[in-house]
Design an enzyme around this catalytic site. Structure first.
Site, PDB file in Angstrom:
ATOM      1  N   SER A  31      -6.488   1.060  -4.337  1.00  0.00           N
ATOM      2  CA  SER A  31      -6.595   2.486  -4.056  1.00  0.00           C
ATOM      3  C   SER A  31      -5.215   3.141  -4.216  1.00  0.00           C
ATOM      4  O   SER A  31      -4.643   3.114  -5.306  1.00  0.00           O
ATOM      5  CB  SER A  31      -7.179   2.698  -2.656  1.00  0.00           C
ATOM      6  OG  SER A  31      -7.615   4.019  -2.485  1.00  0.00           O
ATOM      7  N   ASP A  83     -17.774   3.692  -7.592  1.00  0.00           N
ATOM      8  CA  ASP A  83     -16.669   4.139  -6.742  1.00  0.00           C
ATOM      9  C   ASP A  83     -16.586   5.658  -6.808  1.00  0.00           C
ATOM     10  O   ASP A  83     -16.121   6.220  -7.799  1.00  0.00           O
ATOM     11  CB  ASP A  83     -15.352   3.507  -7.193  1.00  0.00           C
ATOM     12  CG  ASP A  83     -14.213   3.767  -6.219  1.00  0.00           C
ATOM     13  OD1 ASP A  83     -14.397   4.607  -5.312  1.00  0.00           O
ATOM     14  OD2 ASP A  83     -13.154   3.142  -6.358  1.00  0.00           O
ATOM     15  N   HIS A  98     -15.920   1.473  -3.692  1.00  0.00           N
ATOM     16  CA  HIS A  98     -14.496   1.380  -3.372  1.00  0.00           C
ATOM     17  C   HIS A  98     -14.165   0.097  -2.610  1.00  0.00           C
ATOM     18  O   HIS A  98     -12.996  -0.207  -2.395  1.00  0.00           O
ATOM     19  CB  HIS A  98     -14.082   2.607  -2.557  1.00  0.00           C
ATOM     20  CG  HIS A  98     -12.621   2.910  -2.614  1.00  0.00           C
ATOM     21  ND1 HIS A  98     -11.964   3.192  -3.789  1.00  0.00           N
ATOM     22  CD2 HIS A  98     -11.675   2.954  -1.642  1.00  0.00           C
ATOM     23  CE1 HIS A  98     -10.684   3.413  -3.543  1.00  0.00           C
ATOM     24  NE2 HIS A  98     -10.478   3.271  -2.245  1.00  0.00           N
ATOM     25  N   TYR A 148       0.844  -1.206   0.000  1.00  0.00           N
ATOM     26  CA  TYR A 148       0.000   0.000   0.000  1.00  0.00           C
ATOM     27  C   TYR A 148       0.877   1.253   0.000  1.00  0.00           C
ATOM     28  O   TYR A 148       0.988   1.932  -0.992  1.00  0.00           O
ATOM     29  CB  TYR A 148      -0.952  -0.012   1.201  1.00  0.00           C
ATOM     30  CG  TYR A 148      -1.957   1.105   1.149  1.00  0.00           C
ATOM     31  CD1 TYR A 148      -3.090   1.000   0.348  1.00  0.00           C
ATOM     32  CD2 TYR A 148      -1.782   2.271   1.881  1.00  0.00           C
ATOM     33  CE1 TYR A 148      -4.026   2.028   0.277  1.00  0.00           C
ATOM     34  CE2 TYR A 148      -2.707   3.312   1.820  1.00  0.00           C
ATOM     35  CZ  TYR A 148      -3.820   3.184   1.013  1.00  0.00           C
ATOM     36  OH  TYR A 148      -4.728   4.214   0.936  1.00  0.00           O
TER      37      TYR A 148
END
Length: 713
Positions: free
Chosen positions: A562, A646, A681, A482
């Site tokens: 993301s 999203d 999302h 991430y």
């Protein structure tokens, strides 16, 4: 193309539960839908940047919808021809079908918890009056829609235990609608509030506080900028137009304010943000109608959270002058930050959570990206640790000061989430509930390794696989990362991940800079003009896995969602040779325009924007996934994953990126996009869609690696 072209005659057994071919399947280049180009160019500090797919930003247009349909046809056709996809979906359905339970919490005299019998699309919430009371349904989100795409956002019980306020999301959107019902009778009240976002329900007297935006312009619901929110008070039974504005900030329309009421009902706490890090705190005395709103901190240079108020003394967590956070106290007459008094000073580990319950402070700290729990008295004296069953992650510890027991959850990579009851006064933990899954978790092991990144920084990574796995470079491996927004990746269980592990695969989760695993300094080392550190850390992690024979570049996949989708896109562009498969999920792919949609502007503290200055523009332009797809490069097989609802990272990011990739890539690896309908999302996604998505994911990965899972089909 014919995706059945796996040479079964040359396959040999690897490990205990997979068959790996000596070569990857022969690929024929897919025929993709034609994506028109428009003559659109932006100029940034003298540099012209074409944006030929700008029209795909209009997600509500018929032209974009038709494009989505045609892209999904190609993807569905490719996935549908993978011979073992149905077998993977059957296996996922079987192992997913186990009872699950959420962490119980005390709410206004009720014990509230969620349960799922296995394959229910949404978990059902129950309540009891006391631990030994009769179990009753509080709310069943499965009845909100036939297909499970209307999900519960949050719920809140009124102080008298009579009413339930809850929010729902439709199709995965961040937009919420508030409803209220009588708990005992199930009767729905007429109170219904729309255009709520990033808000809870904070009960006070005969109503509640909440945050609402103005109704967006038609067509902008999922992509328009969200500005000018207001905090309201709603009295039960009143028409919404009578709701009183408690707080607004017209001079700063880009800021978002959320609110909460202290447990003693004496103060309203207003939490204001203008980015994903740093916030302001304001308080209002609720015992006096004419009380002014007082500023606690408003420079947005630190992260602050009020956790308790008692007899005029506030407790707050903060990273002001404490990168790993500390607990401070202050009073209204000594409210300035330089007057705050340490209660629990900054420790060597990162403070990641705190609850004030049972006259104690129960704190969660991260040490090398896994959780430990320490208990302090209200004066900040350390008392003892809470014993945990293994290295992993905890959640829960909710309650009020008068509660003598609380509950927490624990899980890890091969330790499904279990619930524990904790006796606060006696420091005793007992197992309250654990799942029953037909998987032998003793077959697997987890290790943590540390490697050096490009600049010499030591970076941690968890690696999970079967015990006795042969390190010969042939194991199908997923690298997950991430690296942003101060978000920490700690060990967690995923039932879908077992498909990879039980087929002799390796799961590697790397704790990149930009996250919060080592505090504010670790976070900032992966932001703005230092964002390349995040990509370098990920590249070094991939090289570690290859160099140490866990896998090879023919058996390595990279996945992230993301901000992690940005990671995948950027790293794949920079080092396509390292990976066989790349999976960017709901990614931020257009770094020049991300701040122009919904709440994208909030990410500027991590990224900077293309409008800041030439140096920032040049830096963003140098790694933006959309703008760095090159002609004639042998990219890995890519499956972009996004959803049509999203409104956090609008799907235009993924649409434009895959259009560029399909246009420029000349090889035979598939570069496709999977666009989920009536999903957002990620939050609230029904079980049926999760299983379908996981089956597509692992089928795509295995097939492109030339790996045949040993399931009957």
């Amino acid at each position: 193309m014919n995706p059945n072209l796996i040479n079964k005659l040359t396959c040999l057994a690897i490990g205990m539960s997979m068959i790996a071919c000596n070569s990857t399947p022969t690929m024929e280049k897919l025929t993709y839908p034609e994506t028109k180009k428009v003559d659109t160019t932006d100029v940034y500090f003298g540099t012209e940047v074409p944006d030929p797919y700008r029209w795909l930003e209009d997600d509500m247009s018929e032209e974009t919808r038709n494009w989505v349909v045609e892209q999904n046809k190609v993807t569905d056709s490719f996935l549908g021809k993978i011979p073992f996809k149905n077998a993977i979906e059957d296996r996922l359905t079987k192992i997913w079908n186990y009872a699950k339970m959420g962490t119980p919490s005390h709410k206004s005299g009720l014990l509230v918890y969620a349960k799922n019998d296995g394959l229910q699309n949404q978990s059902i919430y129950y309540y009891k009056k006391g631990a030994d009371g009769e179990e009753k349904i509080l709310i069943d989100p499965n009845k909100l829609s036939e297909d499970g795409t209307v999900s519960l956002g949050s719920l809140s019980v009124s102080e008298d235990g009579k009413y339930l306020g809850y929010t729902v999301s439709r199709g995965g959107s961040d937009w919420r609608e508030i409803y209220v019902k009588e708990i005992e009778t199930g009767k729905m009240l007429d109170d219904h509030i729309k255009w709520v976002k990033f808000s809870g329900i904070s009960w006070f007297n005969d109503g509640f506080f909440y945050t609402r935006f103005d109704e967006p312009k038609k067509g902008d619901e999922l992509k328009g900028e969200n500005k000018n929110p207001k905090v309201y008070y709603h009295k039960l039974g009143d028409q919404i137009k009578k709701d009183k504005v408690v707080f607004e900030d017209p001079e700063h329309p880009e800021r978002i304010t959320t609110c909460g009421v202290t447990d003693d009902n004496n103060y309203l706490v207003l939490h204001q943000t203008e980015s994903t890090s740093g916030n302001a705190i304001f308080i209002k005395d609720l015992s006096e109608k004419s009380a002014k709103i007082l500023k606690v901190v408003d420079d947005f240079e630190s992260d602050n959270n009020i956790i308790d108020h008692s007899n005029g003394v506030f407790l707050m967590s903060t990273n002001y002058k404490a990168p790993k956070e500390r607990i401070v106290k202050f009073t209204v007459d000594k409210i300035n930050k330089d007057e705050w008094i340490d209660v629990i000073p900054e420790q060597k580990d990162v403070l990641s959570g705190i609850s004030v319950v049972g006259e104690k402070m129960i704190t969660t700290y991260m040490t090398d990206a896994h959780d430990i729990v320490k208990v302090f008295d209200l004066q900040g004296k350390y008392l003892y640790d809470v014993e945990l069953p293994a290295i992993g992650s905890v959640g829960g510890f909710g309650g009020k000061k008068g509660d003598m027991e609380t509950y927490f959850s624990f899980n890890s990579f091969v330790y499904p989430s279990a619930i524990y009851k904790y006796n606060i006064a006696e420091n005793k933990t007992e197992l309250f509930w654990e799942p029953d899954i037909d998987i032998d978790f003793d077959q697997y092991e987890t290790k943590q390794v540390f490697f050096r990144s490009k600049d010499g920084t030591k970076v941690p990574m968890f690696i999970v696989h079967k015990k006795g796995l042969e390190l010969d470079g042939t194991n199908p491996t997923m690298l997950y990362g991430y690296g942003g927004f101060n978000i920490s990746l700690t060990p967690s269980f995923s039932v879908s991940r077992m498909v990879l592990l039980e087929n002799g695969g390796v799961y590697a989760m790397v704790n990149l800079r930009g996250g919060g695993e080592y505090g504010k300094d670790w976070h900032q080392a992966g932001t703005k003009l230092q964002k390349q550190n995040v990509f370098d850390d990920c590249i070094a992690a991939a090289e570690y896995l290859i160099d140490n024979k866990y896998t090879s570049n023919d058996r390595l996949s990279l996945m992230g969602g993301s901000n992690g989708g940005l990671l995948v896109g950027a790293v794949t562009n920079q080092r396509p040779d390292l990976f066989k498969v790349s999976i960017p999920v709901v990614g931020v792919m257009d770094m020049l325009r991300y701040h122009k949609f919904t709440i994208g502007r909030f990410w500027a503290t991590d990224y900077g924007t293309s409008e800041d200055n030439k140096e920032m523009f040049d830096y963003l332009y140098s790694y933006s996934p959309l703008h760095n797809v090159k002609e004639g490069v042998a990219y890995p097989a890519v499956m972009v994953m996004t959803a049509d609802h999203d409104d956090r990272v609008v799907p235009a990011h993924s649409f434009k990126y895959i259009a560029a990739l399909q246009d420029k890539y000349a090889g035979n690896n598939p570069v496709v996009i999977r666009i989920e309908s009536k999903a957002g999302h990620g939050a609230g996604k029904p079980t049926s869609k999760k299983i379908e998505e996981a089956a597509d994911l692992y089928s795509f990965i295995f097939y492109n690696m030339g790996v045949k899972p040993l399931y009957e089909f």
